[in-house]
Design a protein around this motif. Sequence first.
Motif, PDB file in Angstrom:
ATOM      1  N   ASP A  10     -11.182  14.272 -37.306  1.00 43.33           N
ATOM      2  CA  ASP A  10     -10.937  15.013 -36.061  1.00 43.33           C
ATOM      3  C   ASP A  10      -9.489  14.856 -35.602  1.00 43.33           C
ATOM      4  O   ASP A  10      -8.862  15.816 -35.138  1.00 43.33           O
ATOM      5  N   ILE A  11      -8.940  13.625 -35.734  1.00 41.00           N
ATOM      6  CA  ILE A  11      -7.544  13.394 -35.357  1.00 41.00           C
ATOM      7  C   ILE A  11      -6.616  14.189 -36.256  1.00 41.00           C
ATOM      8  O   ILE A  11      -5.641  14.815 -35.812  1.00 41.00           O
ATOM      9  N   ALA A  12      -6.906  14.184 -37.573  1.00 43.11           N
ATOM     10  CA  ALA A  12      -6.062  14.903 -38.529  1.00 43.11           C
ATOM     11  C   ALA A  12      -6.077  16.403 -38.257  1.00 43.11           C
ATOM     12  O   ALA A  12      -5.064  17.095 -38.426  1.00 43.11           O
ATOM     13  N   GLU A  13      -7.231  16.921 -37.802  1.00 39.99           N
ATOM     14  CA  GLU A  13      -7.349  18.346 -37.520  1.00 39.99           C
ATOM     15  C   GLU A  13      -6.872  18.704 -36.113  1.00 39.99           C
ATOM     16  O   GLU A  13      -6.849  19.886 -35.749  1.00 39.99           O
ATOM     17  N   GLY A  14      -6.486  17.697 -35.335  1.00 44.06           N
ATOM     18  CA  GLY A  14      -5.947  17.949 -34.004  1.00 44.06           C
ATOM     19  C   GLY A  14      -6.981  18.372 -32.979  1.00 44.06           C
ATOM     20  O   GLY A  14      -6.647  19.091 -32.025  1.00 44.06           O
ATOM     21  N   LYS A  15      -8.222  17.943 -33.146  1.00 48.84           N
ATOM     22  CA  LYS A  15      -9.268  18.322 -32.183  1.00 48.84           C
ATOM     23  C   LYS A  15      -9.038  17.652 -30.829  1.00 48.84           C
ATOM     24  O   LYS A  15      -8.572  16.522 -30.760  1.00 48.84           O
ATOM     25  N   GLU A  16      -9.375  18.356 -29.799  1.00 47.85           N
ATOM     26  CA  GLU A  16      -9.129  17.880 -28.434  1.00 47.85           C
ATOM     27  C   GLU A  16      -9.925  16.605 -28.156  1.00 47.85           C
ATOM     28  O   GLU A  16     -11.128  16.533 -28.416  1.00 47.85           O
ATOM     29  N   SER A  66      -7.938  11.848 -30.331  1.00 48.15           N
ATOM     30  CA  SER A  66      -7.006  10.722 -30.333  1.00 48.15           C
ATOM     31  C   SER A  66      -7.390   9.647 -29.320  1.00 48.15           C
ATOM     32  O   SER A  66      -6.894   8.522 -29.390  1.00 48.15           O
TER      33      SER A  66
END
Length: 430
Positions: free
Chosen positions: A103-109, A112
Amino acid sequence: MGANIGTSTTSTIVAMGQITKKEEFRRAFAGATVNDVFNWMTVVVFLPLEAATGYLYYLTKAILASVEFPKSREKRKSLQLLNTLTKPLSNLFVQLDKGVLSDIAEGKEGASQKSIIKQCCKWKYWTNNSSFPRMYSNTTYFDNTSSLHMDDGSTKICITKCNYMFASVSWSDTTVGIVLLIITLILLSACFFTLVRTLYSVMRGQILAIVRKFINSDFPGIFRYLTGYIAILIGTGITMTIQSSSVFTSALTPLVGIGILSMERMYPLTLGANLGTTFVAIIIALSQNADDMPIAFHVALCHVFFNISGVLLYYPIPMTRLPIRMAKFLGNKTARYRWYSVAYLLVLFVILPAVVFGLSSISRIALVVVSVPLIIILLCIAVINILQTKRPDVLPVKLKTWKFLPSWCRSLEPYDKVIKQICCKCCKQK
């Protein structure tokens, strides 16, 4: 490019395990830093070239255009030999939530803000909330710990908590990471200290002479020129097998320190390790599903051709093998000033990256304004040093030596005196 530089620090840290013996430390530090120097010099040349032309991007894009990727969306399992051996042990210390990492790699809200440390090792799904077991009916719902409502209306509940060293601590991810880093460095140093002691006890007298001659000897006759290239292939093959260039180069460093392996042989083996670690990225890229494979393969190929470019620039022509000479210079400096090794690590791998990152965060112009004059000054100093050694007659009288500068600008002696005084006061010795 940054990963190439970062992975070379391990062998440099390992070399410090021989700091108590001057000659061994000189050779070990030179053997370790030949990888550092090669990676830094490669980045210095090809990072501006890539920024200006994008040659790595367009070269690998052209290669990918001729590759037909599989249509299946199934994700394949990559062959990770070293992981098979190390994972059972590493799982006793910490386990990571790969879902949060993705999820972090895909930039999901909001990804992080989540902890990447895994808390639940087994979930169970219920499609009908009314069928929950009574023991779960009053559960407080929150992500990654107890239970979670899914988008399709179902609910998953954690039925088995993870059990490892950091499972029950309330530390932040950063704190856990720092503690793990310290534990890793201690274990790494202990392993290589044991390796050096074992080599000392085994490699003695005539055995040492025979092994040294065998490892450092060249092929006879016209095949002599191929010796280094065979060493590159050996380094590539071993790194592909163990899937870690850090482990391979760190294992070679003590051998250089005790005199078994020469710098001239260490260098091509290191280059091979750099090439071998790129094929690990290709193996992992090929394990992705059909949608992710092209971009993963693109990044992996950039890594491959970056290292190949460095090898082609700094190895085939003997006079271009500058990393060997620079590493020997660093080895001589650290043998004379032991603290130089610590300063080297702090400046090149902590302070310099932090400064560059800070300036680039402000703006690209700020980075250029600071870095370009500094690079020009360093190049001028290097050219003058070369002329002072080989052609002093072409220089003005004042530049034939650096004596016109204050001592703190041309020598490490003033710094050495200060550091010795501080160390003596700390140790309460004269």
